[in-house]
Scaffold this active site. Structure first.
Site, short mmCIF file in Angstrom:
data_model
loop_
_atom_site.label_atom_id
_atom_site.label_comp_id
_atom_site.label_asym_id
_atom_site.label_seq_id
_atom_site.Cartn_x
_atom_site.Cartn_y
_atom_site.Cartn_z
CG HIS A 21 -12.76 -42.55 44.30
ND1 HIS A 21 -11.84 -41.61 43.86
CD2 HIS A 21 -12.86 -43.47 43.28
CE1 HIS A 21 -11.40 -41.94 42.66
NE2 HIS A 21 -12.00 -43.05 42.29
CB SER A 61 -10.29 -39.51 39.44
OG SER A 61 -9.18 -40.06 40.09
CG HIS A 102 -7.43 -43.57 36.76
ND1 HIS A 102 -6.57 -42.58 36.35
CD2 HIS A 102 -8.02 -43.12 37.90
CE1 HIS A 102 -6.61 -41.57 37.21
NE2 HIS A 102 -7.49 -41.89 38.16
CG ASN A 123 -13.67 -33.17 47.54
OD1 ASN A 123 -12.99 -33.55 46.59
ND2 ASN A 123 -13.16 -33.00 48.75
CB ALA A 170 -10.60 -35.33 40.54
CG MET A 195 -4.41 -38.11 46.83
SD MET A 195 -5.39 -39.58 47.24
CE MET A 195 -6.49 -38.91 48.50
CB SER A 196 -2.19 -37.43 40.68
OG SER A 196 -3.14 -36.43 40.31
CE1 TYR A 252 -4.54 -44.42 44.75
CE2 TYR A 252 -3.92 -42.10 44.81
CZ TYR A 252 -4.71 -43.12 44.32
OH TYR A 252 -5.68 -42.84 43.38
CD GLU A 253 -2.57 -46.79 40.96
OE1 GLU A 253 -3.04 -47.77 40.35
OE2 GLU A 253 -2.18 -45.74 40.39
CG HIS A 302 -2.67 -42.32 41.52
ND1 HIS A 302 -3.34 -43.10 40.61
CD2 HIS A 302 -3.19 -41.07 41.45
CE1 HIS A 302 -4.26 -42.35 40.00
NE2 HIS A 302 -4.18 -41.11 40.49
#
Length: 306
Positions: free
Chosen positions: A280, A56, A87, A266, A139, A242-243, A111-112, A109
């Site tokens: 995000h 990201s 992206h 973060n 990230a 998440m990746s 989650y997509e 991902h």
């Protein structure tokens, strides 16, 4: 009564049979991977040996390539499309530090809504194109209390939470032309590449914000709860995202050498009295702020690769 039950059973069997062509539509055949690789090879003169996957806000890495040829994902046979902000959704070929490279300017991902085999589809395509080394960037939220926002963490190991639940790109019948049935993951992240990356960081003056640690993948798209964050820290994770992990698993199955890095965008919230909330926009802003350093690091590392 028996005849009624037989009719019900036959209807269920007929329905089950009719659905079979659709059950495995998310899995690809060797020929489909090869069709995509052959299409790309036919449409570019580049013969990449290094692949780079941008996380990201880190798509600017692709802008460093010279003599570029790029393809929007929607133009490439069988390729999924990236739907996440930050992206771009392009495959970019070119040269970096004297090496032929291909850069994924945007990844996919879980989650997509993509099944795990679609998330990892490009990895086997890159392998069939001749890619031998894979650089994965992401990230991530910092779990390690010593980490600061903007730190760059070299990944030395990972915790595959979706894998614990059976979500692996290697589930199903094994394709021996790619790799063995039971691949080893204790050496997932190449030690030599990490040493070269550390040398690059020292040369560039990045010592103060370079770390090493364990990356944990969650499926997303929600950010982790406080209880989940505390658990992950107890498990030994230094950063969470998440990746990345499914791509690394498939790359190692193909025999690729892997270097992974997480940009700490973060600090993960682990205190119930805290008013901080992950978002995000913060991820993208931190990625933008540290982009130049990360790009310099990857460029230097690629130049050192044999």
């Amino acid at each position: 009564m028996l005849m009624v039950m037989n009719r019900i059973t036959m209807r269920h069997l007929a329905r089950w049979t009719a659905l079979q062509p659709y059950r495995h539509r998310t899995r690809y055949t060797y020929d489909e991977y090869k069709e995509t690789a052959d299409w790309l090879l036919a449409n570019t003169r580049s013969r990449p040996r290094v692949g780079i996957i941008c996380g990201s806000g880190l798509g600017g890495l692709a802008d460093l390539l010279t003599d570029k040829t790029s393809f929007p994902y929607e133009k490439i046979p069988h390729f999924p499309q990236s739907t996440v902000s930050g992206h771009a959704g392009r495959l970019v070929f070119g040269e970096l530090s004297g090496k032929q490279c291909v850069c994924m300017q945007g990844r996919f991902h879980f989650y997509e809504g993509y099944p795990i085999n679609k998330v990892t589809f490009p990895i086997r395509v890159l392998h069939l194109m001749g890619v031998e080394a894979l650089i994965v960037t992401n990230a991530a939220g910092g779990l390690n209390e010593q980490f600061k926002v903007g730190d760059i963490m070299f990944i030395k190991d990972h915790i595959n939470m979706p894998g614990f639940a059976g979500q692996s790109p290697l589930c199903g019948s094994n394709e021996d032309r790619f790799g063995v049935r039971f691949p080893c993951m204790s050496d997932a992240y190449d030690k030599t590449f990490r040493r070269l990356a550390l040398e690059s960081a020292l040369e560039l003056g990045y010592k103060d914000f370079v770390r090493e640690g364990v990356y944990c993948m969650l499926a997303g798209p929600t950010y982790e709860t406080i209880a989940e964050s505390r658990m992950l820290k107890l498990l030994g994770a230094d950063a969470v995202g998440m990746s990345t992990v499914p791509e690394v698993v498939l790359a190692r199955h193909c025999g690729m050498r892997v270097f992974g890095t997480s940009l700490i965008t973060n600090k993960v919230v682990m205190d119930y009295s805290s008013q901080e909330k992950a978002n995000h926009e913060e991820v993208l802003q931190t990625s933008k702020d540290r982009a130049e350093a990360l790009q310099g690091l990857v460029t230097n590392l690629v130049g050192r690769m044999d």
